[in-house]
Design a protein around this motif. Structure first.
Motif, PDB file in Angstrom:
ATOM      1  N   ALA A  93      48.839  40.210  40.123  1.00 38.49           N
ATOM      2  CA  ALA A  93      49.206  40.924  41.338  1.00 38.49           C
ATOM      3  C   ALA A  93      49.017  42.420  41.134  1.00 38.49           C
ATOM      4  CB  ALA A  93      50.661  40.624  41.708  1.00 38.49           C
ATOM      5  N   ASN A  94      48.536  43.092  42.180  1.00 36.25           N
ATOM      6  CA  ASN A  94      48.343  44.544  42.159  1.00 36.25           C
ATOM      7  C   ASN A  94      47.527  44.977  40.947  1.00 36.25           C
ATOM      8  OD1 ASN A  94      50.030  44.812  44.496  1.00 36.25           O
ATOM      9  ND2 ASN A  94      51.813  44.599  43.165  1.00 36.25           N
ATOM     10  N   PHE A  95      46.424  44.281  40.722  1.00 36.09           N
ATOM     11  CA  PHE A  95      45.586  44.573  39.563  1.00 36.09           C
ATOM     12  C   PHE A  95      44.657  45.744  39.848  1.00 36.09           C
ATOM     13  CE2 PHE A  95      41.606  44.043  37.203  1.00 36.09           C
ATOM     14  CZ  PHE A  95      42.108  44.128  35.910  1.00 36.09           C
ATOM     15  N   LYS A  96      44.675  46.731  38.954  1.00 33.16           N
ATOM     16  CA  LYS A  96      43.815  47.904  39.087  1.00 33.16           C
ATOM     17  C   LYS A  96      42.660  47.789  38.094  1.00 33.16           C
ATOM     18  CE  LYS A  96      47.740  50.843  40.360  1.00 33.16           C
ATOM     19  NZ  LYS A  96      48.571  52.016  39.979  1.00 33.16           N
ATOM     20  N   SER A  97      41.456  47.720  38.607  1.00 27.86           N
ATOM     21  CA  SER A  97      40.274  47.644  37.766  1.00 27.86           C
ATOM     22  C   SER A  97      39.648  49.023  37.660  1.00 27.86           C
ATOM     23  CB  SER A  97      39.261  46.660  38.345  1.00 27.86           C
ATOM     24  OG  SER A  97      38.039  46.745  37.638  1.00 27.86           O
ATOM     25  N   SER A  98      39.684  49.590  36.457  1.00 26.00           N
ATOM     26  CA  SER A  98      39.043  50.883  36.250  1.00 26.00           C
ATOM     27  C   SER A  98      37.529  50.745  36.301  1.00 26.00           C
ATOM     28  CB  SER A  98      39.485  51.489  34.913  1.00 26.00           C
ATOM     29  OG  SER A  98      39.124  50.639  33.838  1.00 26.00           O
ATOM     30  N   THR A  99      37.025  49.558  35.954  1.00 26.76           N
ATOM     31  CA  THR A  99      35.581  49.318  35.999  1.00 26.76           C
ATOM     32  C   THR A  99      35.061  49.452  37.428  1.00 26.76           C
ATOM     33  OG1 THR A  99      35.781  47.780  34.150  1.00 26.76           O
ATOM     34  CG2 THR A  99      33.749  47.688  35.421  1.00 26.76           C
ATOM     35  N   LEU A 100      35.793  48.896  38.381  1.00 27.07           N
ATOM     36  CA  LEU A 100      35.369  48.930  39.781  1.00 27.07           C
ATOM     37  C   LEU A 100      35.999  50.075  40.561  1.00 27.07           C
ATOM     38  CD1 LEU A 100      35.591  45.125  40.688  1.00 27.07           C
ATOM     39  CD2 LEU A 100      33.555  46.459  40.201  1.00 27.07           C
ATOM     40  N   ASN A 101      36.980  50.756  39.932  1.00 27.03           N
ATOM     41  CA  ASN A 101      37.736  51.789  40.644  1.00 27.03           C
ATOM     42  C   ASN A 101      38.319  51.205  41.931  1.00 27.03           C
ATOM     43  OD1 ASN A 101      38.863  54.321  41.109  1.00 27.03           O
ATOM     44  ND2 ASN A 101      37.078  55.030  42.254  1.00 27.03           N
ATOM     45  N   ARG A 102      38.976  50.051  41.773  1.00 26.04           N
ATOM     46  CA  ARG A 102      39.489  49.325  42.929  1.00 26.04           C
ATOM     47  C   ARG A 102      40.752  48.579  42.547  1.00 26.04           C
ATOM     48  NH1 ARG A 102      35.761  45.448  46.811  1.00 26.04           N
ATOM     49  NH2 ARG A 102      37.432  44.594  48.116  1.00 26.04           N
ATOM     50  N   GLU A 103      41.653  48.435  43.511  1.00 23.30           N
ATOM     51  CA  GLU A 103      42.886  47.680  43.284  1.00 23.30           C
ATOM     52  C   GLU A 103      42.871  46.412  44.126  1.00 23.30           C
ATOM     53  OE1 GLU A 103      47.778  48.122  43.514  1.00 23.30           O
ATOM     54  OE2 GLU A 103      46.492  49.891  43.666  1.00 23.30           O
ATOM     55  N   PHE A 104      43.248  45.302  43.492  1.00 22.43           N
ATOM     56  CA  PHE A 104      43.315  44.015  44.175  1.00 22.43           C
ATOM     57  C   PHE A 104      44.780  43.618  44.335  1.00 22.43           C
ATOM     58  CE2 PHE A 104      39.284  44.198  41.995  1.00 22.43           C
ATOM     59  CZ  PHE A 104      38.379  43.672  42.910  1.00 22.43           C
ATOM     60  N   ASP A 105      45.164  43.239  45.544  1.00 19.27           N
ATOM     61  CA  ASP A 105      46.540  42.777  45.769  1.00 19.27           C
ATOM     62  C   ASP A 105      46.846  41.560  44.901  1.00 19.27           C
ATOM     63  OD1 ASP A 105      46.975  44.757  47.644  1.00 19.27           O
ATOM     64  OD2 ASP A 105      46.402  43.484  49.331  1.00 19.27           O
ATOM     65  N   LEU A 106      45.874  40.651  44.795  1.00 10.68           N
ATOM     66  CA  LEU A 106      46.007  39.468  43.947  1.00 10.68           C
ATOM     67  C   LEU A 106      44.609  38.994  43.570  1.00 10.68           C
ATOM     68  CD1 LEU A 106      47.871  37.263  42.697  1.00 10.68           C
ATOM     69  CD2 LEU A 106      47.515  35.941  44.795  1.00 10.68           C
ATOM     70  N   ILE A 107      44.405  38.717  42.283  1.00 11.54           N
ATOM     71  CA  ILE A 107      43.123  38.218  41.816  1.00 11.54           C
ATOM     72  C   ILE A 107      43.365  37.202  40.708  1.00 11.54           C
ATOM     73  CG2 ILE A 107      42.836  40.099  40.139  1.00 11.54           C
ATOM     74  CD1 ILE A 107      39.794  39.995  40.796  1.00 11.54           C
ATOM     75  N   TYR A 108      42.498  36.194  40.631  1.00 15.53           N
ATOM     76  CA  TYR A 108      42.620  35.156  39.610  1.00 15.53           C
ATOM     77  C   TYR A 108      41.493  35.332  38.590  1.00 15.53           C
ATOM     78  CZ  TYR A 108      45.892  32.830  42.737  1.00 15.53           C
ATOM     79  OH  TYR A 108      46.969  32.537  43.534  1.00 15.53           O
ATOM     80  N   PHE A 109      41.846  35.397  37.313  1.00 10.35           N
ATOM     81  CA  PHE A 109      40.868  35.504  36.239  1.00 10.35           C
ATOM     82  C   PHE A 109      40.661  34.122  35.626  1.00 10.35           C
ATOM     83  CE2 PHE A 109      42.415  39.745  36.818  1.00 10.35           C
ATOM     84  CZ  PHE A 109      41.261  40.505  36.712  1.00 10.35           C
ATOM     85  N   VAL A 110      39.419  33.662  35.669  1.00 17.46           N
ATOM     86  CA  VAL A 110      39.108  32.302  35.235  1.00 17.46           C
ATOM     87  C   VAL A 110      37.936  32.315  34.263  1.00 17.46           C
ATOM     88  CG1 VAL A 110      39.954  31.335  37.399  1.00 17.46           C
ATOM     89  CG2 VAL A 110      37.538  31.899  37.186  1.00 17.46           C
ATOM     90  N   SER A 111      37.771  31.210  33.555  1.00 19.50           N
ATOM     91  CA  SER A 111      36.738  31.144  32.528  1.00 19.50           C
ATOM     92  C   SER A 111      35.347  30.965  33.111  1.00 19.50           C
ATOM     93  CB  SER A 111      37.027  29.995  31.561  1.00 19.50           C
ATOM     94  OG  SER A 111      37.035  28.776  32.274  1.00 19.50           O
ATOM     95  N   ALA A 112      35.244  30.318  34.261  1.00 25.06           N
ATOM     96  CA  ALA A 112      33.936  30.079  34.865  1.00 25.06           C
ATOM     97  C   ALA A 112      34.104  29.667  36.319  1.00 25.06           C
ATOM     98  CB  ALA A 112      33.180  28.996  34.101  1.00 25.06           C
ATOM     99  N   ILE A 113      33.190  30.096  37.147  1.00 26.46           N
ATOM    100  CA  ILE A 113      33.120  29.654  38.541  1.00 26.46           C
ATOM    101  C   ILE A 113      31.758  28.998  38.721  1.00 26.46           C
ATOM    102  CG2 ILE A 113      33.055  30.395  40.961  1.00 26.46           C
ATOM    103  CD1 ILE A 113      34.932  32.688  40.201  1.00 26.46           C
ATOM    104  N   HIS A 114      31.724  27.810  39.312  1.00 28.14           N
ATOM    105  CA  HIS A 114      30.457  27.102  39.425  1.00 28.14           C
ATOM    106  C   HIS A 114      30.261  26.572  40.844  1.00 28.14           C
ATOM    107  CE1 HIS A 114      33.443  23.983  38.526  1.00 28.14           C
ATOM    108  NE2 HIS A 114      32.651  23.150  39.168  1.00 28.14           N
ATOM    109  N   LYS A 115      29.028  26.251  41.162  1.00 28.34           N
ATOM    110  CA  LYS A 115      28.701  25.689  42.464  1.00 28.34           C
ATOM    111  C   LYS A 115      29.031  24.203  42.492  1.00 28.34           C
ATOM    112  CE  LYS A 115      24.777  28.863  42.902  1.00 28.34           C
ATOM    113  NZ  LYS A 115      23.302  28.967  43.085  1.00 28.34           N
ATOM    114  N   GLU A 116      29.143  23.663  43.678  1.00 25.66           N
ATOM    115  CA  GLU A 116      29.381  22.228  43.820  1.00 25.66           C
ATOM    116  C   GLU A 116      28.259  21.442  43.150  1.00 25.66           C
ATOM    117  OE1 GLU A 116      31.822  20.996  47.712  1.00 25.66           O
ATOM    118  OE2 GLU A 116      29.904  21.948  48.153  1.00 25.66           O
TER     119      GLU A 116
END
Length: 223
Positions: free
Chosen positions: A47-70
């Motif tokens: 929650a309220n994650f601040k990414s210095s890489t993107l210079n952007r704040e996310f209200d909520l973000i999920y960090f996962v090992s991989a995202i794939h297509k169906e």
């Protein structure tokens, strides 16, 4: 469905529409485009994650090992380490995740701590950490200063406190609590010491105080 995509070096951020709500997720880079359907596995919510890489704040973000297509083979994707301002991640590939390190989702300015006066009849941060085995299962009382506050991780607020005692490895005590505090607050912490605590998903701690009761003795915005 993917409604927004951001590629940053070897990493990809996507906002997806589940049909019920829109969420953000981040993973090692993968090939997708706006409008495509992807599968986002369970991961670490921030929650309220601040990414210095993107210079952007996310209200909520999920960090996962991989995202794939169906229909895509999950094992075909290779997990990589995320940038320094991102927490480690976990998912079906079995990679570990951990509580966010100092400087993530928190006041990133340098914090000067203590010494904070030891609570009467209590312990210092260093004593709790170094004597954890003998204190396991026992109530402790610690007066210290909040150096990091991360809300809403696994339905708990996570707090790091220091009092000026100890060295690297014995000077930072982690708590979970329902209380809300600010970086710089001097607090009185009461709770039971847990050792070798494993929350699953690779989230484990040698010493932690869970469900701590916290009383703010000196409120401040910044040290």
């Amino acid at each position: 469905k993917v409604v927004e995509k951001i590629d940053v070096g070897p990493y990809t951020y996507v906002q997806v529409d589940t049909g019920a709500k829109k969420i953000w997720a981040a993973a090692p880079t993968f090939d997708t485009a706006v409008g495509e359907t992807v599968i986002v596995p369970p991961g670490l919510p921030m929650a309220n994650f601040k990414s210095s890489t993107l210079n952007r704040e996310f209200d909520l973000i999920y960090f996962v090992s991989a995202i794939h297509k169906e229909g895509e083979n999950q094992a075909s994707q290779t997990s990589q380490a995320l940038p320094k301002d991102h927490p480690p991640i976990a998912g079906p590939l079995g990679k570990q995740m951990a509580h966010p390190a100092m400087g993530e989702s928190s006041d990133t300015s340098e914090i000067t701590v203590g010494p904070v006066e030891k609570a009467e009849g209590g312990q210092t941060v260093s004593e709790v950490i170094t004597d954890a085995k003998s204190l396991a299962g026992k109530n402790v009382l610690v007066r210290a200063q909040v150096v990091k506050f991360t809300p809403n991780i696994m339905d708990k607020n996570w707090v790091h406190v220091r009092d000026g005692s100890g060295d690297t490895g014995s000077n930072d005590l982690i708590l979970t609590t329902d209380a809300t505090v600010k970086v710089g607050d001097v607090v009185l912490v009461q709770g039971v010491v847990s050792v070798d605590r494993d929350f699953g998903f690779g989230l484990s701690y040698k010493v932690i105080i869970e469900n701590a009761k916290i009383t703010v003795e000196k409120e401040t915005k910044k040290i």
